[in-house]
Design a protein around this motif. Structure first.
Motif, short mmCIF file in Angstrom:
data_model
loop_
_atom_site.label_atom_id
_atom_site.label_comp_id
_atom_site.label_asym_id
_atom_site.label_seq_id
_atom_site.Cartn_x
_atom_site.Cartn_y
_atom_site.Cartn_z
N GLU A 165 0.82 -1.20 0.00
CA GLU A 165 0.00 0.00 0.00
C GLU A 165 0.86 1.26 0.00
O GLU A 165 0.58 2.22 -0.73
N SER A 188 -8.28 1.32 -11.54
CA SER A 188 -7.33 0.20 -11.44
C SER A 188 -8.11 -1.09 -11.46
O SER A 188 -9.33 -1.12 -11.58
N VAL A 194 -6.49 -2.02 -3.40
CA VAL A 194 -7.52 -1.09 -3.87
C VAL A 194 -8.91 -1.54 -3.45
O VAL A 194 -9.70 -0.75 -2.93
N THR A 195 -9.23 -2.82 -3.67
CA THR A 195 -10.54 -3.36 -3.33
C THR A 195 -10.35 -4.52 -2.35
O THR A 195 -9.67 -5.50 -2.67
N ARG A 205 -14.20 -0.87 -1.13
CA ARG A 205 -12.96 -0.17 -1.36
C ARG A 205 -12.07 -0.19 -0.11
O ARG A 205 -12.56 -0.21 1.03
N MET A 209 -7.37 3.76 0.36
CA MET A 209 -7.59 4.33 -0.97
C MET A 209 -8.69 5.39 -0.95
O MET A 209 -8.63 6.38 -1.67
N VAL A 220 -11.17 6.98 -6.47
CA VAL A 220 -10.43 5.76 -6.81
C VAL A 220 -11.46 4.68 -7.13
O VAL A 220 -12.24 4.28 -6.26
N SER A 222 -12.48 0.91 -9.44
CA SER A 222 -11.93 -0.34 -9.95
C SER A 222 -12.79 -0.84 -11.09
O SER A 222 -14.00 -0.58 -11.14
#
Length: 498
Positions: A165, A188, A194-195, A205, A209, A220, A222
């Protein structure tokens, strides 16, 4: 056998010349029925190369085959379909069934094929990023952080050692500062950084992030799981970067000697591709970036805290511990929190100063058991050690009176303790008495000379004081030890008895 286009033209030309099927067949060297078939196709406006489909034994069962293909969503096997058809009375071969199933599947896929609408991105809207495995350096694995600004097609590639991270946040901050602004969305894939997970298809999430998006003023997001088409720009950036940066048998690149070489190669690659005219836009990404920067949001002055690395507390020994290795810090940071992150082969230490966040030192990475302790970080500890000379701390009235004479008295006491002089307290009392009679300055100078010469006998201080009181100059001090003697030598004894 189907005739070629040239042969068909010859047949039709012979018929137009003779206007009879038999004569045209003789001229074209073919069967009269062939001439008749092609002439009839031309008169009906059909394609002469298109063959008329003959009736097949499986034709009555085609509707059922299509039904099975639709129910199975194109998954049914031809051998399974053939067994079912045999039970229904089909007497053909399995080859006929395979052809029919293949045709039905092709028709079903054509009707259910996913179609794409061309994506026309807006300036300042999308930044996509992804990871790619980089070359190994010294047997150690590296990664390539690849970012892509959608409208301008501007690419950023940063080599790193890991995909944690902190590293991701640091790379995002570096990419945004290279771009010169913040887009509305950062897209992303569904990595755990991220997820966190998906619940009923809804992405949960990562909290860091979300906080990063709030800090930079962006969202942010995905892509859909298992759907790389939704971020194909970043996928292509990873693919092209690996083609040009990772040594393979195809590009004949040599192995990198250090991480700095890989970082320099990535920098040169980005400069090259961003200055090259893009096939889709017809302009260089660098030129379009100058336009897109007007649509980007301004960057915050300070990066997100996680981009600075892992937080560490500076101990009383002015060191931080990172990966089981101690690294020294400049004076003035003991007891405060700093941030440590790995950049290439160096550890970067960042602290918050009165002027804001600033990098205070860089160390070359080390291994456990090999600390990085720099002498310039400890100016009050010469030669890498603490000051071993004792510092007098008077407690009794006699001690206070003696040390009040001056620095010579302090030096005399330290040297006397070092050589193990006897009756030190009585000599200190005698020095105080002499200072009252002759003056503190004279006795302080005499004590300093006695300490330098190593003279701590009972009458040594009085003799030195008398010497100085008589106005005689202080000669070179000679320490009394076995290395110095008044004996002129034994050369005079050699003549004895001759």
């Amino acid at each position: 056998m189907t005739k070629s286009g040239r042969e068909i033209v010859e047949i039709l030309r012979a018929y137009d010349l003779t206007q009879t099927v038999w004569s045209a067949a003789q001229l074209a060297d073919c069967d009269p029925k062939t001439v008749e078939r092609y002439v009839a196709a031309r008169e009906a406006g059909r394609n002469p190369l298109e063959r008329t489909r003959r009736p097949r034994a499986i034709d009555p069962y085609l509707a059922k085959v299509e039904e099975w293909v639709d129910e199975s969503k194109g998954k049914i096997r031809a051998d399974v379909a053939h067994r079912k058809l045999v039970l229904m009375g089909f007497g053909g071969t399995e080859r006929s069934t395979r052809r029919a199933v293949a045709e039905a599947k092709a028709a079903w896929r054509a009707g259910h094929r996913r179609t794409y609408r061309p994506w026309v991105p807006e300036p300042g809207m999308w930044l996509q990023f992804d990871w790619g495995e980089g070359p190994r350096i010294g047997g150690r694995r590296t990664w390539l952080f690849c970012a892509w600004l959608a409208w301008s097609r501007f690419r950023v590639v940063l080599p790193v050692w890991d995909c944690t991270e902190g590293t991701l946040t640091s790379c995002l901050d570096a990419a945004l500062r290279l771009v010169g602004g913040v887009p509305t969305y950062v897209l992303s894939d569904n990595a755990k950084t991220v997820t966190v997970e998906h619940i009923a298809g809804v992405p949960i999430r990562h909290p860091q992030m979300v906080a990063l998006g709030r800090h930079y003023g962006c969202t942010v997001a995905s892509c859909v799981p298992f759907d790389p088409e939704s971020k194909g720009g970043a996928e292509n950036t990873v693919k092209i970067a690996k083609w040009d940066l990772v040594p393979t048998n195809a590009n004949l690149l040599a192995q990198y000697d250090s991480f700095a070489d890989l970082a320099q190669a990535a920098f040169e690659w980005c400069a090259r591709v961003n200055a090259r005219v893009h096939r889709e836009t017809g302009a260089a990404p660098m030129d379009r970036l100058a336009v897109e920067r007007g649509a980007l949001h301004p960057l915050p002055e300070e990066p997100y805290a996680l981009a600075l690395g892992d937080q560490r507390l500076v101990g009383d020994d002015q060191t931080v511990r990172f990966s089981s290795v101690r690294y020294s810090t400049p004076p003035g940071h003991a007891g405060t929190g700093v941030w440590c992150r790995v950049v290439g082969e160096e550890l970067v230490i960042t602290a918050r100063l009165s002027t804001g966040l600033a990098e205070i030192w860089r160390h070359r990475l080390s291994t456990p058991g090999n600390p990085r302790i720099l002498a310039e970080h400890y100016p009050h500890h010469p030669d890498g050690h603490s000051i071993l000379t004792p510092r007098p701390r008077p407690r009794s009235a006699e001690e206070i009176a003696f040390l009040a004479i001056g620095p010579g008295a302090e030096r005399w006491l330290i040297e006397a303790g070092a050589i193990g002089a006897t009756r030190v307290r009585s000599k200190m009392t005698r020095a105080v008495q002499l200072a009252a009679l002759l003056g503190e300055d004279l006795i302080d100078q005499a004590l300093g000379m006695a300490a330098a010469a190593g003279r701590f006998a009972d009458r040594d201080l009085a003799l030195i004081a008398d010497h100085l009181a008589a106005g005689r100059a202080a000669v070179e001090v000679v320490r009394a030890d076995e290395a110095h003697s008044v004996q002129p030598g034994t050369a005079g004894w050699q003549a004895l008895g001759r």
